[in-house]
Design a protein around this motif. Sequence first.
Motif, PDB file in Angstrom:
ATOM      1  N   THR A  65     -57.384  27.800  37.450  1.00 48.09           N
ATOM      2  CA  THR A  65     -56.819  27.693  36.104  1.00 48.09           C
ATOM      3  C   THR A  65     -55.312  27.625  36.260  1.00 48.09           C
ATOM      4  O   THR A  65     -54.750  28.145  37.236  1.00 48.09           O
ATOM      5  N   VAL A  66     -54.658  26.966  35.328  1.00 50.84           N
ATOM      6  CA  VAL A  66     -53.196  26.969  35.307  1.00 50.84           C
ATOM      7  C   VAL A  66     -52.746  27.871  34.162  1.00 50.84           C
ATOM      8  O   VAL A  66     -53.040  27.593  32.993  1.00 50.84           O
ATOM      9  N   ASN A  67     -52.094  28.969  34.531  1.00 49.32           N
ATOM     10  CA  ASN A  67     -51.647  29.935  33.535  1.00 49.32           C
ATOM     11  C   ASN A  67     -50.291  29.524  32.964  1.00 49.32           C
ATOM     12  O   ASN A  67     -49.332  29.315  33.714  1.00 49.32           O
ATOM     13  N   HIS A  68     -50.227  29.443  31.641  1.00 48.70           N
ATOM     14  CA  HIS A  68     -48.982  29.044  30.968  1.00 48.70           C
ATOM     15  C   HIS A  68     -48.319  30.180  30.210  1.00 48.70           C
ATOM     16  O   HIS A  68     -47.211  30.025  29.710  1.00 48.70           O
ATOM     17  N   GLN A  69     -49.024  31.293  30.079  1.00 45.44           N
ATOM     18  CA  GLN A  69     -48.536  32.379  29.219  1.00 45.44           C
ATOM     19  C   GLN A  69     -47.854  33.446  30.071  1.00 45.44           C
ATOM     20  O   GLN A  69     -48.467  33.958  31.013  1.00 45.44           O
ATOM     21  N   PRO A  70     -46.596  33.788  29.777  1.00 50.74           N
ATOM     22  CA  PRO A  70     -45.948  34.884  30.517  1.00 50.74           C
ATOM     23  C   PRO A  70     -46.474  36.236  30.034  1.00 50.74           C
ATOM     24  O   PRO A  70     -46.017  36.741  29.023  1.00 50.74           O
ATOM     25  N   TRP A  71     -47.431  36.798  30.753  1.00 52.16           N
ATOM     26  CA  TRP A  71     -48.075  38.044  30.318  1.00 52.16           C
ATOM     27  C   TRP A  71     -47.161  39.248  30.532  1.00 52.16           C
ATOM     28  O   TRP A  71     -47.359  40.291  29.930  1.00 52.16           O
ATOM     29  N   LEU A  72     -46.184  39.081  31.415  1.00 55.00           N
ATOM     30  CA  LEU A  72     -45.183  40.120  31.643  1.00 55.00           C
ATOM     31  C   LEU A  72     -43.811  39.470  31.501  1.00 55.00           C
ATOM     32  O   LEU A  72     -43.663  38.262  31.712  1.00 55.00           O
ATOM     33  N   MET A  75     -42.662  37.231  34.378  1.00 50.24           N
ATOM     34  CA  MET A  75     -43.640  36.295  34.939  1.00 50.24           C
ATOM     35  C   MET A  75     -43.163  34.858  34.753  1.00 50.24           C
ATOM     36  O   MET A  75     -42.965  34.403  33.625  1.00 50.24           O
ATOM     37  N   PHE A  79     -48.167  28.613  36.537  1.00 49.03           N
ATOM     38  CA  PHE A  79     -48.624  28.693  37.923  1.00 49.03           C
ATOM     39  C   PHE A  79     -50.143  28.566  37.943  1.00 49.03           C
ATOM     40  O   PHE A  79     -50.801  28.867  36.937  1.00 49.03           O
TER      41      PHE A  79
END
Lengths: 136, 390
Positions: A65-72, A75, A79
């Motif tokens: 998966t490509v993560n687009h949300q800055p969870w921290l 971050m 990526f």
Amino acid sequence: MRPLPELTPENTAFWTGGARGELMIACCNDCNTAIHPPQIVCPACLSRNVAARAMAGTGTVYTFTVNHQPWLPDMAVPFALAVVDVDGAPGVRVTAPVISDQPETVQIGQRMQIRFEAAGDVWLPKWQPLETGACA
Amino acid sequence: MTMGKAAITGTGMSTIGRNTGRPAMDHLLEAAQQALASAGLTRADIDGICTYPGKTDNSPGQSPLGTGEVRGALGLKTRWHSAVPDGPAQMAPIMVAAMAVMTGQARHVLCFRALTESSSQSAGRRASIAGAGKPQIGGWLSWLVSVGAMSASNWAGWMATRYFHEFGMTREHLGMVATGQRQFALMNPAAVMQKPLSMADYHDARMISSPLGLFDCDIPIDGAAVVIVSAADAARDCARAPLRIEALGSALQSQETWDQRPDLTTMGAHDASADLWARTDFKPADVDVLALYDGFSIFVPMWLEALGFCGHGEAKDFIAAGNIGPGGRFPVNTGGGQLSGGRLHGFGLLHEACQQLWGDTGARQVADAKTAVCGMGGGFIAGAMLLNRD
Ligand SMILES: [Zn+2]
């Protein structure tokens, strides 16, 4: 802050193998079953003769998966996270971020090489695409 | 084999919303009073209490109330109480309560779920990230969170990627789930989302974790739901038709992980569903209403396949044929689901299914609905239940 894994007798080999650049996977010395997440007992034959072995450190992307949300707050995005079938350890997958400037180019079937990054008292795995083998 | 010895006799749901500013107990009280009224019971009749997962601050606002506080607030004198953090999904307390009434531990069990995720996140703490802020983490979460897979949207995202790859599903199909449930929400005044959602809106929304975008993710809210589980003989005295728990399924055949299941186009849902149907003579064709866990849209097609409403890989065509939306043969999440109604961790979906069976859902009512199936959970977490009334 991203939490780091608590080290246990079961998982210490995995999380510290990176100090030597080695992907350590628990295996049963009696029946050769690869065990992940690692355990001190073999789920196939109940043997306690289980020890971590160094793998070749390569594998094939099963999914990603490509993560687009800055969870921290710290971050950096986007990526890719790859779920990789580990060579030499049938049934074992290692999930880790992909080292790439172009996360959107990750593909199922792509060949990967393990890398590690030190963090506290552990070494976190990352997957680096191998030049040779995109074959979806 | 029919259970038939436990029934749902009342349900209640608080006025849910985003950033309500209300204490969790205020929501819980509203839901509990509604549930007692719907069952025709008083708090003196409640002799058992159960919840999932119990009081925890694992992620902000995820479970602010335990059984102790609720017993205290409601002045309950119980014969039996339990919280179930480690079981077949958010449905675990309903299942355990059913077993409790069947073994005579209690006659009427108040099962509850309360969340204040919306207020907690608005107060500056980040979204549902289990373990965030702690220096170290153990158990199955550590294999995900420690490597940067911090959100369940990542875990569901890679399942969706594999599913798309094998079966040719596209975001258009997941968009049909999201927009279809929004249509239901527009018929439900209690749903959080009250504006139409077009397919263009769906596609234009930002990506969260590919292939899942904003409208593929459910909505954190503040709220509470209560479900009363009663012994069959006690249920006959209640105000409404008892909803018999015809069968429960909670089998799990793979490990407690989100990445090691051999076939990640299936989930624990498939094991629990097979177990459900093995325990009843009912078939999917007998079902009128479906309540399927939609923490992420991809779980809906996976639950449809798990429960046998269509074959493996066929959900995209099943959805495209209009089966699950308003007017469809197998309507899913008729209250808008968690995608448009708000995340009550399955309890909201179950509440809606019960309301359907009691004929209380107004414009979105499914005609003469008598049988409902409920599937809760995603990944390795799954519980399934079949409800039926006369
Ligand atoms: Zn062995």
